[in-house]
Motif scaffolding. Structure first.
Motif, PDB file in Angstrom:
ATOM      1  N   GLN A 138       0.951  -1.027  -0.285  1.00 28.36           N
ATOM      2  CA  GLN A 138       0.030   0.072  -0.063  1.00 28.36           C
ATOM      3  C   GLN A 138       0.847   1.268  -0.130  1.00 28.36           C
ATOM      4  OE1 GLN A 138      -3.608  -0.118   2.565  1.00 28.36           O
ATOM      5  NE2 GLN A 138      -2.652  -2.003   3.508  1.00 28.36           N
ATOM      6  N   SER A 139       1.985   1.316   0.768  1.00 26.95           N
ATOM      7  CA  SER A 139       2.872   2.440   0.753  1.00 26.95           C
ATOM      8  C   SER A 139       3.240   2.560  -0.437  1.00 26.95           C
ATOM      9  CB  SER A 139       3.975   2.256   1.785  1.00 26.95           C
ATOM     10  OG  SER A 139       4.541   1.176   1.587  1.00 26.95           O
ATOM     11  N   PHE A 140       4.036   1.671  -1.443  1.00 27.23           N
ATOM     12  CA  PHE A 140       4.460   1.874  -2.751  1.00 27.23           C
ATOM     13  C   PHE A 140       3.601   2.731  -3.610  1.00 27.23           C
ATOM     14  CE2 PHE A 140       7.969  -1.079  -1.563  1.00 27.23           C
ATOM     15  CZ  PHE A 140       9.065  -0.182  -2.139  1.00 27.23           C
ATOM     16  N   ARG A 141       2.239   2.337  -3.497  1.00 27.71           N
ATOM     17  CA  ARG A 141       1.111   3.091  -4.246  1.00 27.71           C
ATOM     18  C   ARG A 141       1.151   4.457  -3.861  1.00 27.71           C
ATOM     19  NH1 ARG A 141      -3.862  -0.997  -4.706  1.00 27.71           N
ATOM     20  NH2 ARG A 141      -2.816  -2.777  -5.667  1.00 27.71           N
ATOM     21  N   ALA A 142       1.280   4.792  -2.602  1.00 25.49           N
ATOM     22  CA  ALA A 142       1.310   6.242  -2.111  1.00 25.49           C
ATOM     23  C   ALA A 142       2.298   6.968  -2.644  1.00 25.49           C
ATOM     24  CB  ALA A 142       0.891   6.202  -0.682  1.00 25.49           C
ATOM     25  N   VAL A 143       3.662   6.464  -2.861  1.00 24.66           N
ATOM     26  CA  VAL A 143       4.715   7.032  -2.878  1.00 24.66           C
ATOM     27  C   VAL A 143       5.423   7.151  -4.318  1.00 24.66           C
ATOM     28  CG1 VAL A 143       5.591   7.006  -0.637  1.00 24.66           C
ATOM     29  CG2 VAL A 143       6.355   5.419  -2.151  1.00 24.66           C
ATOM     30  N   VAL A 144       4.694   6.692  -5.437  1.00 24.81           N
ATOM     31  CA  VAL A 144       5.290   6.599  -6.942  1.00 24.81           C
ATOM     32  C   VAL A 144       5.714   8.074  -7.180  1.00 24.81           C
ATOM     33  CG1 VAL A 144       4.684   6.226  -9.104  1.00 24.81           C
ATOM     34  CG2 VAL A 144       3.809   4.582  -7.475  1.00 24.81           C
ATOM     35  N   PRO A 145       5.064   9.404  -6.879  1.00 29.08           N
ATOM     36  CA  PRO A 145       5.782  10.730  -7.437  1.00 29.08           C
ATOM     37  C   PRO A 145       6.901  10.916  -6.892  1.00 29.08           C
ATOM     38  CG  PRO A 145       3.408  10.814  -7.099  1.00 29.08           C
ATOM     39  CD  PRO A 145       3.540   9.256  -6.341  1.00 29.08           C
ATOM     40  N   PRO A 146       7.052  10.684  -5.419  1.00 28.54           N
ATOM     41  CA  PRO A 146       8.426  11.135  -4.721  1.00 28.54           C
ATOM     42  C   PRO A 146       9.581  10.081  -5.032  1.00 28.54           C
ATOM     43  CG  PRO A 146       6.823  10.276  -3.335  1.00 28.54           C
ATOM     44  CD  PRO A 146       5.869  10.747  -4.526  1.00 28.54           C
TER      45      PRO A 146
END
Length: 218
Positions: A138-146
């Motif tokens: 879940q966390s990887f989905r949230a941090v694609v732009p950074p």
């Protein structure tokens, strides 16, 4: 532009080395940075402090200093003696970039609702299992732009390797411009175009991944 096109294979081989540097460094940075991110939110205080210290030290150290340590200082300590230059470049870039990947991953972990971790613990998952199967996906989905920004910075940071004997794109550009002073602007623009194409490909990949994961999560 004739000097470059006459030796266009050198131009291509230089960017191929840049791509290899980026690819292996990105893989190592994502793996090590994710491990550091997990340690920073883990239940073991010593691990949290160790990972936090690493991130603080590396983020406040210029990349050039990291390269000097790997290429100059470490061999004098009998470390990395005989290691190929490409591998040394990957090590230097990975050690540096992992700190930034760690902070991106940690922000993603913190964005996952606390109830997710509590639910994982309630069904008997260990910390490692809950990170691997519940939190990190879940966390990887949230941090694609950074993460994409970190990887774009990594791609551009490969140019530092030019100062340490690696004939990647920037080093090759310097060779062309030194030998052909009358067409320096054109040579510069051609190599800049190569970097722009690589960054745009990386950006497009990140955008596609972000869009696909958004659709999947609806």
């Amino acid at each position: 532009m004739e000097p470059v096109f006459a030796d266009f294979d050198l131009y291509l081989s230089a960017f191929w080395l840049t791509i290899q540097l980026f690819f292996w460094s990105a893989l190592a940075s994502l793996a090590f940075g994710t491990l550091l991110g997990a340690l920073r939110v883990g239940p073991v205080a010593v691990m949290r402090r160790t990972a936090g210290t690493y991130v603080t030290v590396v983020r406040n150290t210029p990349l050039l200093i990291v390269f000097i340590f790997i290429f100059v200082v470490a061999p004098s300590l009998q470390w990395f003696v005989g290691t190929p230059f490409l591998v040394k470049g990957v090590i230097a870039l990975s050690l540096y970039t992992s700190a930034f990947v760690c902070e991106s991953v940690r922000s993603g972990i913190n964005a996952v609702p606390l109830g997710q971790a509590e639910a994982a613990r309630a069904i008997g998952m260990t910390f490692g299992d809950s990170m691997r199967h519940v939190i990190l996906p879940q966390s990887f989905r949230a941090v694609v732009p950074p993460l994409a920004s970190v990887l774009i910075a990594l791609l551009k940071n490969t140019s530092v390797a030019a100062a340490f004997g690696l004939l990647e794109a920037t080093a090759r550009m310097r060779g062309f411009t030194n030998a052909n002073a009358d067409v320096r602007p054109e040579i510069f623009l051609l190599f800049a175009l190569g970097y722009i194409v690589l960054v745009e490909i990386l950006s497009a990949g990140a955008w596609t991944l972000e869009r696909r994961w958004k659709v999947a999560s609806r």
